[in-house]
Design an enzyme around this catalytic site. Sequence first.
Site, PDB file in Angstrom:
ATOM      1  N   GLY A   1       0.862  -1.165   0.000  1.00 35.87           N
ATOM      2  CA  GLY A   1       0.000   0.000   0.000  1.00 35.87           C
ATOM      3  C   GLY A   1       0.898   1.214   0.000  1.00 35.87           C
ATOM      4  CB  SER A   2       3.194   2.308  -1.570  1.00 38.25           C
ATOM      5  OG  SER A   2       2.891   1.327  -2.544  1.00 38.25           O
TER       6      SER A   2
END
Length: 232
Positions: free
Chosen positions: A189-190
């Site tokens: 998640g980024s």
Amino acid sequence: MSLVKTIRQTLVPIHKQGYPFIAIFFVMSLLLGLLWEPLMWLGFVLTAWCAYFFRDPQRLTPLDDDLVISPADGRVSSITKLTPPEELGLGSEPMLRISVFMNVFNCHVNRAPMRGRVARIAYRKGQFVNAELDKASHDNERNGLVIDTAQGEIGVVQIAGLVARRIVCWTSHGASLQAGERFGLIRFGSRLDVFLPAGAQARVSLGQTAIAGETVLAEFGSAKGPTIGRRD
């Protein structure tokens, strides 16, 4: 058309970076099943999600040196002018920055936004705050690429997020990249920031869903009509 061929065309490939994690999820599911059977089925659901997370679908990338293609699947979370990170060596003047935020359900394989040569790679340790926050560009752990393109040098920054703890980049200094070519991924998640020099005009809106290797984020110059593409 044979059944086997139909299945191959239907199933989305999984990137090899995901194989160890999928195996771990699967083995843990079996072990949990020894304690309590419902835990095993929950584990199988999580294993399926892990396989989904590491999917690596083909994309049809426009081949035009005036186009900037999204390096990530996700939501366009920021379009602004900002000074690029110092380690990129792109100067102190503000550049057009377009950010794409990836949640845990997006495909996390990262692709080159433009054709060019990797002029620099700069890794910087940092924090793991929510990648959707604007301060994540400066505070979070990140890995930046400077790509020398037909339009000048651009910056592509992989930014770790609140959950993501591992940035993977398999390209190298001096390597030639094609637009849409895979160069890395981030777990789990980024965000990806793209810094563009003068002359670039944004072609997306805040909140728009972007598709890595396909969505045009920005453009240099005027449109020239239909563009050929490359499927990968």
